[in-house]
Motif scaffolding. Sequence first.
Motif, PDB file in Angstrom:
ATOM      1  N   LYS A 198       0.842  -1.195   0.000  1.00  0.00           N
ATOM      2  CA  LYS A 198       0.000   0.000   0.000  1.00  0.00           C
ATOM      3  C   LYS A 198       0.878   1.246   0.000  1.00  0.00           C
ATOM      4  CE  LYS A 198      -4.081   2.005   2.153  1.00  0.00           C
ATOM      5  NZ  LYS A 198      -5.089   1.873   3.233  1.00  0.00           N
ATOM      6  N   LEU A 199       0.569   2.171  -0.910  1.00  0.00           N
ATOM      7  CA  LEU A 199       1.349   3.394  -1.045  1.00  0.00           C
ATOM      8  C   LEU A 199       0.796   4.440  -0.079  1.00  0.00           C
ATOM      9  CD1 LEU A 199       1.763   1.730  -3.701  1.00  0.00           C
ATOM     10  CD2 LEU A 199       2.223   3.909  -4.814  1.00  0.00           C
ATOM     11  N   ILE A 200       1.242   4.388   1.165  1.00  0.00           N
ATOM     12  CA  ILE A 200       0.748   5.280   2.204  1.00  0.00           C
ATOM     13  C   ILE A 200       1.639   6.517   2.379  1.00  0.00           C
ATOM     14  CG2 ILE A 200       0.219   5.493   4.665  1.00  0.00           C
ATOM     15  CD1 ILE A 200      -0.541   2.524   4.635  1.00  0.00           C
ATOM     16  N   PRO A 201       2.960   6.364   2.515  1.00  0.00           N
ATOM     17  CA  PRO A 201       3.799   7.537   2.805  1.00  0.00           C
ATOM     18  C   PRO A 201       3.808   8.549   1.662  1.00  0.00           C
ATOM     19  CG  PRO A 201       4.991   5.476   3.221  1.00  0.00           C
ATOM     20  CD  PRO A 201       3.751   5.126   2.474  1.00  0.00           C
ATOM     21  N   SER A 202       4.249   9.760   1.982  1.00  0.00           N
ATOM     22  CA  SER A 202       4.430  10.790   0.972  1.00  0.00           C
ATOM     23  C   SER A 202       5.556  10.387   0.018  1.00  0.00           C
ATOM     24  CB  SER A 202       4.796  12.114   1.642  1.00  0.00           C
ATOM     25  OG  SER A 202       5.269  13.043   0.681  1.00  0.00           O
TER      26      SER A 202
ATOM     27  N   ASP B 221       4.206 -10.370  -0.118  1.00  0.00           N
ATOM     28  CA  ASP B 221       2.916 -10.986  -0.388  1.00  0.00           C
ATOM     29  C   ASP B 221       1.761 -10.251   0.268  1.00  0.00           C
ATOM     30  OD1 ASP B 221       3.719 -14.033  -1.392  1.00  0.00           O
ATOM     31  OD2 ASP B 221       5.146 -13.166  -0.003  1.00  0.00           O
ATOM     32  N   ASN B 222       1.985  -9.747   1.459  1.00  0.00           N
ATOM     33  CA  ASN B 222       0.860  -9.258   2.256  1.00  0.00           C
ATOM     34  C   ASN B 222       1.270  -8.010   3.042  1.00  0.00           C
ATOM     35  OD1 ASN B 222      -1.604  -9.120   3.471  1.00  0.00           O
ATOM     36  ND2 ASN B 222      -1.300 -10.840   4.848  1.00  0.00           N
ATOM     37  N   LEU B 223       1.594  -6.950   2.299  1.00  0.00           N
ATOM     38  CA  LEU B 223       1.948  -5.661   2.916  1.00  0.00           C
ATOM     39  C   LEU B 223       3.178  -5.760   3.810  1.00  0.00           C
ATOM     40  CD1 LEU B 223      -1.646  -4.463   3.907  1.00  0.00           C
ATOM     41  CD2 LEU B 223      -0.440  -4.059   1.768  1.00  0.00           C
ATOM     42  N   ASP B 224       4.095  -6.673   3.482  1.00  0.00           N
ATOM     43  CA  ASP B 224       5.271  -6.854   4.335  1.00  0.00           C
ATOM     44  C   ASP B 224       6.143  -5.602   4.400  1.00  0.00           C
ATOM     45  OD1 ASP B 224       4.615  -9.470   5.015  1.00  0.00           O
ATOM     46  OD2 ASP B 224       5.582 -10.287   3.246  1.00  0.00           O
TER      47      ASP B 224
ATOM     48  N   TRP C 278       6.637  -3.216   7.659  1.00  0.00           N
ATOM     49  CA  TRP C 278       8.006  -3.100   8.172  1.00  0.00           C
ATOM     50  C   TRP C 278       8.380  -1.640   8.354  1.00  0.00           C
ATOM     51  CZ3 TRP C 278      13.094  -1.691   6.628  1.00  0.00           C
ATOM     52  CH2 TRP C 278      14.124  -2.245   7.400  1.00  0.00           C
ATOM     53  N   PHE C 279       8.013  -0.817   7.374  1.00  0.00           N
ATOM     54  CA  PHE C 279       8.358   0.605   7.464  1.00  0.00           C
ATOM     55  C   PHE C 279       7.438   1.384   8.394  1.00  0.00           C
ATOM     56  CE2 PHE C 279      10.969  -0.138   3.709  1.00  0.00           C
ATOM     57  CZ  PHE C 279      12.049   0.703   3.949  1.00  0.00           C
ATOM     58  N   LEU C 280       6.175   1.013   8.477  1.00  0.00           N
ATOM     59  CA  LEU C 280       5.232   1.832   9.231  1.00  0.00           C
ATOM     60  C   LEU C 280       4.953   1.340  10.644  1.00  0.00           C
ATOM     61  CD1 LEU C 280       2.622   2.691   6.454  1.00  0.00           C
ATOM     62  CD2 LEU C 280       4.615   4.000   7.202  1.00  0.00           C
ATOM     63  N   ASP C 281       5.220   0.065  10.915  1.00  0.00           N
ATOM     64  CA  ASP C 281       4.871  -0.471  12.232  1.00  0.00           C
ATOM     65  C   ASP C 281       6.017  -0.516  13.227  1.00  0.00           C
ATOM     66  OD1 ASP C 281       2.323  -0.745  11.368  1.00  0.00           O
ATOM     67  OD2 ASP C 281       2.336  -2.923  11.186  1.00  0.00           O
ATOM     68  N   GLY C 282       7.185   0.017  12.854  1.00  0.00           N
ATOM     69  CA  GLY C 282       8.231   0.151  13.863  1.00  0.00           C
ATOM     70  C   GLY C 282       9.529  -0.578  13.624  1.00  0.00           C
ATOM     71  N   ALA C 283       9.535  -1.686  12.870  1.00  0.00           N
ATOM     72  CA  ALA C 283      10.774  -2.448  12.698  1.00  0.00           C
ATOM     73  C   ALA C 283      11.851  -1.616  12.009  1.00  0.00           C
ATOM     74  CB  ALA C 283      10.503  -3.724  11.909  1.00  0.00           C
TER      75      ALA C 283
ATOM     76  N   GLY D 157      21.833   5.345   8.927  1.00  0.00           N
ATOM     77  CA  GLY D 157      22.577   5.531   7.684  1.00  0.00           C
ATOM     78  C   GLY D 157      21.777   6.420   6.770  1.00  0.00           C
ATOM     79  N   PRO D 158      22.230   6.590   5.544  1.00  0.00           N
ATOM     80  CA  PRO D 158      21.481   7.446   4.609  1.00  0.00           C
ATOM     81  C   PRO D 158      20.028   7.003   4.442  1.00  0.00           C
ATOM     82  CG  PRO D 158      23.625   6.887   3.704  1.00  0.00           C
ATOM     83  CD  PRO D 158      23.465   6.073   4.948  1.00  0.00           C
ATOM     84  N   TRP D 159      19.780   5.699   4.492  1.00  0.00           N
ATOM     85  CA  TRP D 159      18.419   5.187   4.313  1.00  0.00           C
ATOM     86  C   TRP D 159      17.487   5.648   5.424  1.00  0.00           C
ATOM     87  CZ3 TRP D 159      15.588   1.856   7.506  1.00  0.00           C
ATOM     88  CH2 TRP D 159      16.282   1.369   8.624  1.00  0.00           C
ATOM     89  N   SER D 160      18.040   5.849   6.629  1.00  0.00           N
ATOM     90  CA  SER D 160      17.203   6.189   7.780  1.00  0.00           C
ATOM     91  C   SER D 160      16.929   7.683   7.885  1.00  0.00           C
ATOM     92  CB  SER D 160      17.850   5.684   9.064  1.00  0.00           C
ATOM     93  OG  SER D 160      19.087   6.348   9.299  1.00  0.00           O
ATOM     94  N   ASP D 161      17.545   8.496   7.032  1.00  0.00           N
ATOM     95  CA  ASP D 161      17.301   9.937   7.072  1.00  0.00           C
ATOM     96  C   ASP D 161      15.865  10.274   6.683  1.00  0.00           C
ATOM     97  OD1 ASP D 161      19.920  10.303   7.803  1.00  0.00           O
ATOM     98  OD2 ASP D 161      20.610  10.837   5.792  1.00  0.00           O
ATOM     99  N   ASP D 162      15.274   9.452   5.828  1.00  0.00           N
ATOM    100  CA  ASP D 162      13.895   9.667   5.389  1.00  0.00           C
ATOM    101  C   ASP D 162      13.295   8.288   5.092  1.00  0.00           C
ATOM    102  OD1 ASP D 162      11.499  10.180   4.119  1.00  0.00           O
ATOM    103  OD2 ASP D 162      12.289  11.795   2.861  1.00  0.00           O
ATOM    104  N   LEU D 163      12.581   7.748   6.053  1.00  0.00           N
ATOM    105  CA  LEU D 163      12.047   6.394   5.904  1.00  0.00           C
ATOM    106  C   LEU D 163      10.971   6.312   4.833  1.00  0.00           C
ATOM    107  CD1 LEU D 163      11.915   5.085   9.595  1.00  0.00           C
ATOM    108  CD2 LEU D 163      13.616   4.609   7.824  1.00  0.00           C
TER     109      LEU D 163
END
Length: 198
Positions: free
Chosen positions: A63-67, A144-147, A151-156, A166-172
């Motif tokens: 699901k495309l939720i984030p901006s 398969d099922n919004l993994d 992962w990005f929205l529920d805290g992991a 790292g650079p990836w964590s500057d903007d999740l």
Amino acid sequence: MGVYLVDVGAEDWFDDEGDEEDGWGQVASALNQELVRRGLPPYASVPEKGDVVRGSGQAFEEKLIPSMDGFVALCQAHLSPGEVETVCGWTVMVPLSLDEEVRLPVERGYADSTVVVGAPQVLAIAERLAAVIDLPAETPEMCDNLDLTMWFLDGAAKDLAAARPGPWSDDLDTAFYVALYLRAAQHSLRRGCPLTYC
């Protein structure tokens, strides 16, 4: 509700009888005509939609939720305008190598045409973006099922970012879309199926 990125199975891809949202027969037919016109073989081998079982890699749904603002900015900073269009401007992605997008005169949703891109081209671009932000290996591979979404929205992802920034964590949100297009292209090639938005 919202926008999802999902794979399409053979039943829907070749369906001329379904409604506009489900039947992709017009797109499949128009794409094959254009492929033949370009001297390429038609795209005729589409698998049935796989079962949605977390971690199986048989289906794709996110699901495309984030901006997307940060992702678009990342693309504009590191890609050519044509590459930005390839990764951001498509309607359908297919597991075929297409040197340039295929624009079909088939209406889908609110668009008056359907833009088809090749998964190998999207994959190459997404791999470059993943390298730019140093996307971590822990990013889920099977979607398969919004993994990825979970992962990005529920805290992991936030927990990993705190432990190993790292650079990836500057903007999740940006990292989510890099991972989304990377995994979508990988899925399309692995399963031999089209992907689209719904």
